[in-house]
Enzyme design. Structure first.
Site, PDB file in Angstrom:
ATOM      1  N   ARG A   1       0.919  -1.256  -0.032  1.00  5.05           N
ATOM      2  CA  ARG A   1      -0.311  -0.026   0.063  1.00  5.05           C
ATOM      3  C   ARG A   1       0.939   1.256   0.103  1.00  5.05           C
ATOM      4  O   ARG A   1       2.055   1.104   0.640  1.00  5.05           O
ATOM      5  CB  ARG A   1      -0.921  -0.090   1.204  1.00  5.05           C
ATOM      6  CG  ARG A   1      -2.402  -0.400   1.052  1.00  5.05           C
ATOM      7  CD  ARG A   1      -3.141  -0.473   2.417  1.00  5.05           C
ATOM      8  NE  ARG A   1      -2.708   0.580   3.348  1.00  5.05           N
ATOM      9  CZ  ARG A   1      -3.517   1.124   4.266  1.00  5.05           C
ATOM     10  NH1 ARG A   1      -4.699   0.732   4.435  1.00  5.05           N
ATOM     11  NH2 ARG A   1      -2.809   2.054   5.117  1.00  5.05           N
ATOM     12  N   CYS A   2       0.129   2.369  -0.561  1.00  5.15           N
ATOM     13  CA  CYS A   2       1.152   3.649  -0.581  1.00  5.15           C
ATOM     14  C   CYS A   2       1.233   3.918   1.092  1.00  5.15           C
ATOM     15  O   CYS A   2       0.391   3.654   1.796  1.00  5.15           O
ATOM     16  CB  CYS A   2       0.323   4.696  -1.144  1.00  5.15           C
ATOM     17  SG  CYS A   2      -1.463   4.850  -0.240  1.00  5.15           S
ATOM     18  N   PRO A   3       2.302   4.510   1.316  1.00  4.54           N
ATOM     19  CA  PRO A   3       3.454   5.115   0.292  1.00  4.54           C
ATOM     20  C   PRO A   3       4.633   4.040   0.218  1.00  4.54           C
ATOM     21  O   PRO A   3       5.594   4.532  -0.245  1.00  4.54           O
ATOM     22  CB  PRO A   3       3.991   6.204   1.172  1.00  4.54           C
ATOM     23  CG  PRO A   3       3.618   5.668   2.491  1.00  4.54           C
ATOM     24  CD  PRO A   3       2.595   5.014   2.760  1.00  4.54           C
TER      25      PRO A   3
END
Ligand SMILES: Cc1ncc(COP(=O)(O)O)c(C=O)c1O
Lengths: 383, 81
Positions: free
Chosen positions: B20-22
Site C-alpha cells: 500500500r501507498c506510500p
C-alpha cells in the site's frame, strides 16, 4: 494529553454557531407539527418554514420560491444533477463536470451514465483550477444538458472560475449547476449559475440540512417520485427545527463572513508558509492566492495518511484527509489525482469561527515532530 | 500508456505489488540513488495511488518519470541526478 483538543475540520462540519443552537431549541418547542396541515400548530410550523426560506433566500440573494430545503448537501447535489439532466433530456443526455467535483456529484453522474447518459470530465491544472478552455469547448458540444462546477474545491480550497464558466455556459445555452457547499456562509457566491446547492453543517448550521436553489426559467424536473413538499423538489417532510437553525445560522455566518475571512486567511497563509518551511519533504497543494480563506491542504512524503491522522488525533488535533489510505475504496483522492499531486500523507486543515491563533500555533509547533516521529518509525529518514 | 518505442529498458524491476501507498514510493526512493545516473528502474505497484504518487515523487525529487505501463502496472523512472 492535557491541552484541550483543537478541532480543525470545519470543511467537513463546522462547530454549531450559537445562533443555530438557540434556533434549534426554540423550533423544537414550536416547530414540530407538519406545516402542511390545517390547524394552529401546523400554521405555526408553516410560519417558521416560510420565515426560514425567506431568510435563507435573502441571504443568498434569490427568490424564496427558488429555494428548497433538502435532507443534506449530498441529497441537494443529487437533485441538482439528476433534476437538471431530466429537465433537459430533450436537448441531450450529456453532463459536463469538472474532474474535482464532490463525490455526491460524481455518484449522480455515474447513475446518469449507468442509465444510458454520458458524462464528460474536464481537467484541472496542478493547482486544482478548472481548464476553462476545455470546459467551454465541452459545453459547446451538441447534446449537453447540464454543466456542473464546484464553487471551490472541498479538498484543496482552490476557488473555481465560476463567472467565466457561467459565461461559457450562457453562450452555449447550457444551464450551470454550482456546488457551493464550501462557499455559502463564508465567501460571496459568484453570479451566473442556474442551479446551486449548499450544506448547513459547513457554515455552522446543524447536520442534515441542504439547500437546493433552482433559478426561475431553469428547466429542472424532479428525479424523485412525486411529492408536493418543497415545491415538488424534495420528497418528504423537512426536519423543520434543523431547517430553522440552518437559516438563522446562515444569516449570522454570512453577516460575519467578511470579517471571518479576513481573520482566517492570514492564519491559513501562516500555516502554508510554516508547514512548507518546517516540515521536510512536504507539498502544500492548492492555489496559494485564489483559494478559500479557511482551508489548507498538504501532503507529507513517505508518511501513511491514516497513521498521520491517528497521530494528530492522539495529540488533540482533529483534521481530515483526501488520501486513499483513509478511504474504504483504496482509491487515491480523485481531486489530488486530477491535480497530479502527491496523494499519500495528505492532511486538510480547515478553520472556523472558534479557531484561535493559539490553536494554529500549537498545531504548527507540534506537527513537525509528529511527522518526524512517524518517519523515524517507518525508517524513512534521510531518503 | 506505454512509452515511445526505443525507450531505455529498465536495469532493474522492483516488485511492490500488494504493497500500500506510500511503500512503493519509499522503495523507489531507497533504490534509485544506488543506481547509476541515467539508469531506469521499473516499479511494479498495484496500489492505484502509485500512478499519482510516483510521478509526483519524481517531480518533487527532480527525477525523470519515463512512462507508465498497464502490465504490472509498472512505472519507469530514470535517475536524473
Ligand atoms: C463541496 C461539497 N459538496 C457536497 C457536500 C455534501 O454535503 P453533506 O455533508 O451535507 O451531505 C460536501 C460535504 O462533504 C461538500 O464539501
Amino acid at each position: 494529553m492535557s491541552a484541550s483538543p483543537v478541532y480543525l475540520d470545519a470543511a467537513t462540519a463546522a462547530p454549531p454557531h450559537p445562533v443555530a443552537r438557540q434556533a434549534l431549541l426554540a423550533a423544537l418547542d414550536d416547530g414540530w407539527a407538519d406545516p402542511a396541515r390545517l390547524y394552529g400548530q401546523a400554521r405555526r410550523a408553516r410560519q417558521l418554514l416560510d420565515a426560514a426560506r425567506e431568510a435563507a433566500a435573502a441571504t443568498l440573494g434569490v427568490r424564496a420560491d427558488e429555494l428548497s430545503f433538502t435532507p443534506s448537501g449530498t441529497a441537494a447535489a443529487h437533485s441538482a444533477v439528476l433534476g437538471g439532466l431530466a429537465g433537459r433530456r430533450r436537448v441531450g443526455a450529456t453532463l459536463v463536470h469538472s474532474a474535482i467535483e464532490h463525490s455526491a456529484v460524481l455518484h449522480a453522474a455515474q447513475r446518469h451514465v449507468a442509465g444510458g447518459g454520458s458524462a464528460v470530465s474536464v481537467p484541472v491544472d496542478r493547482l486544482g483550477r478548472l481548464d476553462l478552455d476545455a470546459f467551454a469547448d465541452a459545453v459547446r458540444a451538441p447534446g449537453v444538458a447540464l454543466a456542473a462546477l464546484i464553487g471551490a474545491s472541498h479538498e484543496v480550497g482552490t476557488v473555481q472560475p465560476v463567472a467565466p464558466a457561467a459565461a461559457a455556459c450562457a453562450a452555449a445555452g447550457v444551464p450551470l449547476y454550482v456546488d457551493a457547499a464550501q462557499l455559502v456562509g463564508r465567501v460571496p457566491v459568484p453570479a451566473g449559475w442556474s442551479v446551486l446547492t449548499a450544506s448547513a453543517h459547513k457554515w455552522g448550521g446543524p447536520p442534515g440540512v441542504g439547500l437546493l436553489v433552482v433559478r426561475k426559467g431553469t428547466r429542472w424536473e424532479s428525479p424523485w417520485p412525486a411529492d408536493e413538499r418543497e415545491s415538488g423538489r424534495t420528497p418528504g417532510v423537512v426536519n423543520l427545527p434543523a431547517v430553522v437553525a440552518a437559516a438563522a445560522s446562515l444569516r449570522a455566518a454570512a453577516a460575519d463572513a467578511a470579517a471571518e475571512a479576513a481573520r482566517l486567511a492570514p492564519l491559513v497563509d501562516r500555516i502554508r508558509a510554516r508547514v512548507a518551511a518546517e516540515v521536510p519533504d512536504v507539498e502544500v497543494v492548492g492555489d496559494p492566492v485564489d483559494r478559500l480563506p479557511h482551508m489548507v491542504t498538504f501532503s507529507c512524503l513517505y508518511v501513511d495518511g491514516e497513521a498521520l491522522l491517528h497521530a494528530l488525533d492522539r495529540h488533540g488535533f482533529a483534521v481530515s484527509s483526501g488520501s486513499s489510505c483513509t478511504s474504504s475504496t483504496l482509491r487515491p483522492s480523485h481531486v489530488l489525482e486530477a491535480m497530479g499531486v502527491l496523494s499519500h500523507g495528505n492532511v486538510r486543515v480547515s478553520l472556523h469561527r472558534e479557531t484561535t491563533v493559539a490553536d494554529v500555533e500549537r498545531f504548527l509547533a507540534e506537527l513537525p515532530g509528529i511527522v518526524a516521529a512517524l518517519r523515524a518509525e517507518a525508517g524513512v529518514v534521510g531518503l | 500508456m506505454s512509452g515511445p518505442v526505443g525507450e531505455a529498458a529498465p536495469v532493474e524491476v522492483l516488485d511492490c505489488r500488494g504493497q500500500r501507498c506510500p511503500l512503493p514510493v519509499i522503495k523507489l526512493a531507497r533504490r534509485l540513488p544506488e543506481l547509476p545516473v541515467g539508469a531506469v528502474l521499473r516499479v511494479l505497484a498495484d496500489d492505484p495511488a502509485a500512478a499519482v504518487d510516483i510521478p509526483a515523487w519524481c517531480r518533487m525529487r527532480g527525477q525523470e518519470f519515463v512512462a507508465a505501463h498497464d502490465e504490472g502496472p509498472g512505472y519507469d523512472v530514470r535517475r536524473a541526478g
